[in-house]
Design an enzyme around this catalytic site. Structure first.
Site, short mmCIF file in Angstrom:
data_model
loop_
_atom_site.label_atom_id
_atom_site.label_comp_id
_atom_site.label_asym_id
_atom_site.label_seq_id
_atom_site.Cartn_x
_atom_site.Cartn_y
_atom_site.Cartn_z
N TYR A 1 -2.41 -0.93 10.40
CA TYR A 1 -2.42 -1.15 8.95
C TYR A 1 -1.13 -0.63 8.32
O TYR A 1 -0.52 -1.31 7.48
CB TYR A 1 -3.63 -0.46 8.34
N SER B 1 0.85 -1.20 0.00
CA SER B 1 0.00 0.00 0.00
C SER B 1 0.88 1.24 0.00
O SER B 1 2.06 1.18 0.41
CB SER B 1 -0.89 0.00 1.25
#
Length: 250
Positions: free
Chosen positions: A151, A138
């Site tokens: 995350y 990401s």
């Protein structure tokens, strides 16, 4: 048919980037295992792809289930050439207000799953004389995101693990890369639209994150996965390829 004769496992393939990747792989000639913890939805995706797709229900955080996934792949299709570690999960929270149980789940789904799937998948790829692993990281791996501590940590780990894996297996003709998507429209955001007070403002804010002033699509990420999985990217390994509409260029 850039993947003709190849066998691939795609985790988190019941929706979003995973489903788009599975569909593109089949279109390009591969036989694909649609792996997801939502077996019903995985079966729906697999049915839509025809005889070259197999659905397997799996919890990617449990070693015994990963062993079963890889064994089912080899039994059905004869081997494994490509592994796409796409399964992911995120929650809100800083390190202060994230519960330990929630922290562990985010790390397990996003990062431990890459370790487990690769641990049991790479030996099968090696048996075929080489292949490719693509890990979905990401932009959070390079840019801090407020209120997403677990995350961000997990996706940063995926990017770093990818580099180490690439070095460990380069001599076996196994190329290992990661992709860092930006904001990609998905079921996750569709659900959030029902919870926010101003959906239009919410969507506008998501689009504004990227200089191109729009969100990406799962198909756009799948196209990059295909490139890294096929022979056209034969000199690429250990890299993180950003597909974010210019977000990290700012």
């Amino acid at each position: 048919m850039r993947l003709e004769g190849k066998v691939a496992v795609v985790t988190g393939a019941a929706a979003g980037i995973g489903a788009a990747t599975a569909a593109l792989f089949v279109k390009e000639g591969a036989r694909v295992v649609v792996a997801d913890n939502n077996l019903e939805q995985a079966e729906k995706v697999a049915r839509g792809l025809g005889e070259n797709a197999l659905a397997v229900g799996v919890d990617v955080t449990v070693a015994s289930q990963i062993k079963r996934l890889i064994a089912a792949t080899v039994a059905e299709f004869g081997g494994l050439d490509i592994l796409v570690n796409n399964a992911g999960y995120g929650i809100r929270g800083s390190v202060v207000n994230t519960d330990e149980e929630d922290w562990d789940k985010v790390i397990d789904v996003n990062l431990k799953s890459v370790y487990l799937c690769s641990k049991y998948g790479i030996p099968e790829i090696e048996k075929r004389g080489g292949g490719a692993v693509v890990n979905i990281s990401s932009t959070a791996a390079v840019c801090g995101i407020p209120d997403r501590a677990a995350y961000v940590a997990a996706k940063g780990g995926v990017a770093s693990l990818t580099r180490s894996m690439a070095l460990d297996h380069a001599d076996k003709n196994i190329r290992i890369n990661s992709i860092a998507p930006g904001v990609i429209w998905s079921n996750y955001y569709e659900k959030m639209l029902k919870e926010v007070p101003d959906p239009d403002a919410f969507v506008h804010g998501l689009k504004a994150r990227a200089p191109v002033n729009r969100m990406g699509t799962p198909q756009e990420i799948a196209t990059m996965v295909l490139f890294l999985a096929c022979d056209e990217s034969s000199f690429a390994t250990g890299g993180m390829f950003t597909v974010d509409g210019g977000y990290t260029a700012r």
